[in-house]
Scaffold this motif. Sequence first.
Motif, PDB file in Angstrom:
ATOM      1  N   PRO A 275       0.980  -1.227  -0.063  1.00  0.00           N
ATOM      2  CA  PRO A 275       0.012  -0.012   0.130  1.00  0.00           C
ATOM      3  C   PRO A 275       0.818   1.263   0.077  1.00  0.00           C
ATOM      4  CG  PRO A 275      -0.761  -1.627   1.754  1.00  0.00           C
ATOM      5  CD  PRO A 275       0.385  -2.026   1.223  1.00  0.00           C
ATOM      6  N   GLU A 276       0.229   2.410  -0.627  1.00  0.00           N
ATOM      7  CA  GLU A 276       1.044   3.517  -0.646  1.00  0.00           C
ATOM      8  C   GLU A 276       1.055   4.260   0.768  1.00  0.00           C
ATOM      9  OE1 GLU A 276       2.686   5.270  -3.109  1.00  0.00           O
ATOM     10  OE2 GLU A 276       2.414   3.400  -4.298  1.00  0.00           O
ATOM     11  N   LEU A 277       2.144   4.765   0.978  1.00  0.00           N
ATOM     12  CA  LEU A 277       2.602   5.485   2.443  1.00  0.00           C
ATOM     13  C   LEU A 277       2.384   7.037   2.382  1.00  0.00           C
ATOM     14  CD1 LEU A 277       5.275   3.213   3.887  1.00  0.00           C
ATOM     15  CD2 LEU A 277       2.799   3.331   4.397  1.00  0.00           C
ATOM     16  N   GLU A 278       2.199   7.474   3.345  1.00  0.00           N
ATOM     17  CA  GLU A 278       2.272   8.950   3.444  1.00  0.00           C
ATOM     18  C   GLU A 278       3.591   9.553   3.267  1.00  0.00           C
ATOM     19  OE1 GLU A 278      -0.407  11.261   3.855  1.00  0.00           O
ATOM     20  OE2 GLU A 278      -1.734   9.472   3.823  1.00  0.00           O
ATOM     21  N   GLU A 279       3.829  10.697   2.939  1.00  0.00           N
ATOM     22  CA  GLU A 279       5.290  11.135   2.740  1.00  0.00           C
ATOM     23  C   GLU A 279       6.304  10.728   3.892  1.00  0.00           C
ATOM     24  OE1 GLU A 279       8.258  12.981   0.563  1.00  0.00           O
ATOM     25  OE2 GLU A 279       6.189  12.650   0.074  1.00  0.00           O
ATOM     26  N   ASP A 280       5.973  11.024   5.016  1.00  0.00           N
ATOM     27  CA  ASP A 280       6.719  10.808   6.182  1.00  0.00           C
ATOM     28  C   ASP A 280       6.656   9.272   6.735  1.00  0.00           C
ATOM     29  OD1 ASP A 280       4.098  10.942   7.128  1.00  0.00           O
ATOM     30  OD2 ASP A 280       4.646  11.967   8.967  1.00  0.00           O
ATOM     31  N   GLN A 281       6.100   8.376   5.932  1.00  0.00           N
ATOM     32  CA  GLN A 281       6.066   7.001   6.343  1.00  0.00           C
ATOM     33  C   GLN A 281       7.053   6.240   5.325  1.00  0.00           C
ATOM     34  OE1 GLN A 281       1.816   6.659   5.755  1.00  0.00           O
ATOM     35  NE2 GLN A 281       1.637   6.232   7.976  1.00  0.00           N
ATOM     36  N   TYR A 282       7.640   4.992   6.168  1.00  0.00           N
ATOM     37  CA  TYR A 282       8.480   4.443   5.437  1.00  0.00           C
ATOM     38  C   TYR A 282       8.133   2.782   5.697  1.00  0.00           C
ATOM     39  CZ  TYR A 282      10.937   4.803   9.845  1.00  0.00           C
ATOM     40  OH  TYR A 282      11.050   4.877  11.151  1.00  0.00           O
ATOM     41  N   TYR A 283       8.676   1.984   4.725  1.00  0.00           N
ATOM     42  CA  TYR A 283       8.679   0.689   5.142  1.00  0.00           C
ATOM     43  C   TYR A 283      10.144   0.132   5.473  1.00  0.00           C
ATOM     44  CZ  TYR A 283       4.146   0.028   2.695  1.00  0.00           C
ATOM     45  OH  TYR A 283       2.895  -0.129   2.579  1.00  0.00           O
ATOM     46  N   PHE A 284      10.161  -0.876   6.179  1.00  0.00           N
ATOM     47  CA  PHE A 284      11.591  -1.070   7.093  1.00  0.00           C
ATOM     48  C   PHE A 284      12.505  -1.648   5.707  1.00  0.00           C
ATOM     49  CE2 PHE A 284      10.010  -2.794  11.366  1.00  0.00           C
ATOM     50  CZ  PHE A 284       9.639  -1.488  11.620  1.00  0.00           C
ATOM     51  N   HIS A 285      12.061  -2.442   4.783  1.00  0.00           N
ATOM     52  CA  HIS A 285      12.852  -2.730   3.738  1.00  0.00           C
ATOM     53  C   HIS A 285      13.662  -1.384   2.927  1.00  0.00           C
ATOM     54  CE1 HIS A 285       9.303  -2.377   1.202  1.00  0.00           C
ATOM     55  NE2 HIS A 285      10.264  -1.963   0.363  1.00  0.00           N
ATOM     56  N   GLU A 286      12.685  -0.313   2.883  1.00  0.00           N
ATOM     57  CA  GLU A 286      13.351   0.922   2.279  1.00  0.00           C
ATOM     58  C   GLU A 286      14.556   1.582   3.089  1.00  0.00           C
ATOM     59  OE1 GLU A 286       9.682   2.926   0.351  1.00  0.00           O
ATOM     60  OE2 GLU A 286       9.703   2.961   2.409  1.00  0.00           O
ATOM     61  N   LEU A 287      14.727   1.080   4.348  1.00  0.00           N
ATOM     62  CA  LEU A 287      15.899   1.672   5.242  1.00  0.00           C
ATOM     63  C   LEU A 287      17.143   0.958   4.832  1.00  0.00           C
ATOM     64  CD1 LEU A 287      14.214   1.913   8.903  1.00  0.00           C
ATOM     65  CD2 LEU A 287      14.336   3.720   6.893  1.00  0.00           C
ATOM     66  N   VAL A 288      17.133  -0.226   4.428  1.00  0.00           N
ATOM     67  CA  VAL A 288      18.301  -0.852   3.959  1.00  0.00           C
ATOM     68  C   VAL A 288      19.169  -0.307   3.017  1.00  0.00           C
ATOM     69  CG1 VAL A 288      19.358  -3.026   3.193  1.00  0.00           C
ATOM     70  CG2 VAL A 288      17.310  -3.216   4.761  1.00  0.00           C
ATOM     71  N   GLY A 289      20.473   0.233   3.198  1.00  0.00           N
ATOM     72  CA  GLY A 289      21.154   0.888   2.353  1.00  0.00           C
ATOM     73  C   GLY A 289      21.165   2.410   2.262  1.00  0.00           C
ATOM     74  N   CYS A 290      20.724   2.850   3.285  1.00  0.00           N
ATOM     75  CA  CYS A 290      20.564   4.080   3.605  1.00  0.00           C
ATOM     76  C   CYS A 290      21.418   4.669   4.704  1.00  0.00           C
ATOM     77  CB  CYS A 290      19.090   4.554   4.349  1.00  0.00           C
ATOM     78  SG  CYS A 290      17.706   4.669   3.571  1.00  0.00           S
TER      79      CYS A 290
END
Length: 176
Positions: A93-108
Amino acid sequence: MNKDNCFHLGHIAKVHGLQGELMLVLDVDYPEDYEDIKHLFVEKNNRLIPFFVEHLVPQPNNRFLAKFEEYDHVDKVKDLVGSALFLPLKDLPELEEDQYYFHELVGCQVIDEERGELGVVKVIYDLETQDLIGMEYQEKEVLIPIQEGIIQKVDKAAKKVFCRLPEGLIDIYLNE
């Protein structure tokens, strides 16, 4: 489909009855977002196998009673118990601008207010009691709690996680 293009949805907990129904446990924050899925992938022998969903009935505690098309007997589904469930990343599902999925943090890149750039997120530990960022700092694994007050902001486009680490957190890992 390979796992790199998917996210972990949950697992098959047990067989329910004799007609091939299964109890699924979804490891997601909002299980109601997945009530209308038509297919999912079941991991067997390190391969993702597509299954088409005949019905999915919500139950308490992130559980769903599920039946897969063409699987109409307990003997056809009992070897699926314990298998992990996956969906393609595009189905998140699409998230709000200030939200994130955990997998999106990998590599940050992790940036602390005091110490500046610390390292890159290698792994996310999604534990029952607390979720943690795992990163390497000065050749040691450092775990950072994912919680309000510590994680200040995530800039997904720039691949940066801004945080305010509790005093002494890094030192715990550096002192032996």
